[in-house]
Design an enzyme around this catalytic site. Structure first.
Site, PDB file in Angstrom:
ATOM      1  N   CYS A 130      35.920  44.934  32.079  1.00 48.94           N
ATOM      2  CA  CYS A 130      34.506  44.900  32.311  1.00 48.94           C
ATOM      3  C   CYS A 130      34.238  44.243  33.883  1.00 48.94           C
ATOM      4  O   CYS A 130      34.181  43.066  33.829  1.00 48.94           O
ATOM      5  CB  CYS A 130      33.856  44.324  31.404  1.00 48.94           C
ATOM      6  SG  CYS A 130      31.869  44.264  31.403  1.00 48.94           S
TER       7      CYS A 130
ATOM      8  N   CYS B  59      30.850  42.550  33.863  1.00 46.75           N
ATOM      9  CA  CYS B  59      30.815  41.070  33.281  1.00 46.75           C
ATOM     10  C   CYS B  59      31.555  40.450  34.346  1.00 46.75           C
ATOM     11  O   CYS B  59      31.350  38.944  34.455  1.00 46.75           O
ATOM     12  CB  CYS B  59      31.743  41.355  31.872  1.00 46.75           C
ATOM     13  SG  CYS B  59      31.245  42.607  30.949  1.00 46.75           S
ATOM     14  N   ASP B  60      32.894  40.606  34.840  1.00 46.98           N
ATOM     15  CA  ASP B  60      33.550  39.915  35.753  1.00 46.98           C
ATOM     16  C   ASP B  60      33.758  40.092  37.136  1.00 46.98           C
ATOM     17  O   ASP B  60      34.507  39.259  37.769  1.00 46.98           O
ATOM     18  CB  ASP B  60      35.203  39.901  34.912  1.00 46.98           C
ATOM     19  CG  ASP B  60      34.977  39.487  33.371  1.00 46.98           C
ATOM     20  OD1 ASP B  60      34.237  38.602  32.916  1.00 46.98           O
ATOM     21  OD2 ASP B  60      36.023  40.096  32.672  1.00 46.98           O
TER      22      ASP B  60
END
Ligand code: FAD
Ligand code: NAP
Length: 325
Positions: free
Chosen positions: A137, A140-141
């Site tokens: 992701c 997300c990261d």
């Protein structure tokens, strides 16, 4: 431990589950939505959504899902922070599900909207370096790889969007694909090819993620050229696996029909499973379209069919009562 009763039990809180909830609540079915581990579903891990109808400008995935949930609650849906771990459907309506919390859910109808989960390559180093350079992701990261060299593995819409997103954080993004042609939509491909922060590596598979989870994490990928068979090492600090998703149907193995890929089987053109009163909608039953709007559409269909199922059931019960009198 509590027992919750509802006329419509919905498992999953993505666009399919929440759309079913909106329709179900408006039909006075007092739905319960069990949200699962990813409240709001897959769109909560993306940023720009440009193709959900009704918005002239780009909207953010997490925002869109918050709005859907707010609408579902506004019309009377109960949202539960729980994950279904066991389900009993063989005996017909009412259906019984048990949550991770120990709570029990009894639904006169059941709407399955458990969606899909990211797939992994399953090669050495992937699991060990998860969160230490390997992720599924970018939104997300991606932030953790600011200014670093990163790679995205895959050739579909997700991979291309992940690569584009990562250019917000890195000037050195490589898209690695196993073929020499992307699967993603043309418009996204053009954005990738027009972005000088993104390079492409064609006909390459990742055979191994190299690095020490305890010291610095991922350092390189071992690549195999699918045409020449040449093995090479590609230095990289972050790698984002974006090779698609698998339907979240483990809960229903042996209980509902599935196709070879694990997608729930429904009566063509409807969300009806083989068990009367059990409906499946969204990505969990759709391996072709897999879009937020199609998930929402089939969620609506599931709620309408659930309402019809209950009306028929209630009519039959009334007739049986009258016949007995
Ligand atoms: P999901 O969104 O997958 O939701 C599944 C829900 O089920 C989750 O809430 C989960 O917590 C819950 N659940 C699972 N198991 C359980 C359980 N045992 N108990 C309780 N709950 C459970 N589509 C577009 O149209 N436009 C886009 O721009 C777009 N961008 C995307 C970007 C990314 C990175 C990804 C991954 C997908 C994107 N998609 C996009 C596809 C879109 O997100 C999906 O088609 C859509 O979310 C499917 O909705 P769904 O409700 O079927 O399932
Ligand atoms: P996808 O369309 O199934 O693409 C998966 C990609 O990964 C393909 O290019 C595939 O290669 C590659 N791949 C699969 N297994 C692999 C393996 N083991 N090793 C190497 N590569 C592998 O999945 P997705 O991109 O996640 O998209 C899923 C759905 O969500 C699609 O319907 C998509 O349209 C939708 N979505 C939409 C948007 C949007 O509308 N903006 C954004 C994201 C996702 P091959 O091409 O060789 O098969």
């Amino acid at each position: 431990m509590a027992t919750h009763h509802t006329r419509m039990l919905i498992i999953g809180s993505g666009p399919a589950g929440l759309s079913a909830a909106i329709y179900g609540a408006r039909a006075a079915m007092e739905p319960i939505v069990v949200q699962g581990l990813q409240p709001g579903g897959q769109l909560t891990i993306t940023t720009d959504v440009e193709n959900y109808p009704g918005f002239r400008d780009v909207v953010q995935g997490p925002w869109l899902m918050e709005e859907m949930q707010a609408q579902a609650e506004h019309v009377g849906t109960r949202m539960m922070w729980d994950t279904i771990t066991d389900i009993d459907i063989a005996g017909g309506s009412p259906f019984r599900a048990v949550g991770d919390s120990g709570d029990e859910y009894i639904g006169e109808t059941l709407v399955i909207a458990t969606g899909a989960q990211a797939k992994w390559l399953g090669v050495p180093g992937e699991q060990e370096l998860g969160g230490k350079g390997v992720s599924a992701c970018a939104t997300c990261d991606g932030f953790f790889y600011r200014g670093k060299k990163v790679a995205v593995i895959g050739g579909g819409n997700t991979a291309v969007e992940e690569a584009l997103y990562l250019t917000n954080h890195s000037d050195d993004v490589t898209l690695i694909h196993r073929r020499d042609e992307l699967r993603s939509e043309r418009i996204l491909q053009e954005r990738v090819f027009g972005n000088d922060k993104i390079s492409t590596l064609w006909n390459k598979t990742v055979e191994r993620f190299i690095g020490d989870p305890l010291q610095g994490g991922l350092t390189a990928l071992e690549l195999n050229d699918t045409v020449t068979g040449e093995v090479s090492t590609f230095p990289v600090e972050g790698a984002f696996v974006a090779i698609g998703h698998a339907p979240a149907t483990g809960l229903f193995k042996g209980k509902l029909e599935m196709d070879d890929s694990g997608y729930l089987t429904v009566e063509p053109g409807t969300p009806k499973t083989a068990i009367p009163g059990v409906f499946a909608c969204g990505d969990v039953m759709d391996h072709t379209y897999r879009q937020a709007v199609t998930a929402a559409g089939t969620g609506c269909m599931a709620a309408l069919d659930a309402e019809r199922f209950l009306a028929t059931l209630e009519f039959a019960k009334k007739e049986a009562r009258e016949a007995a009198e």
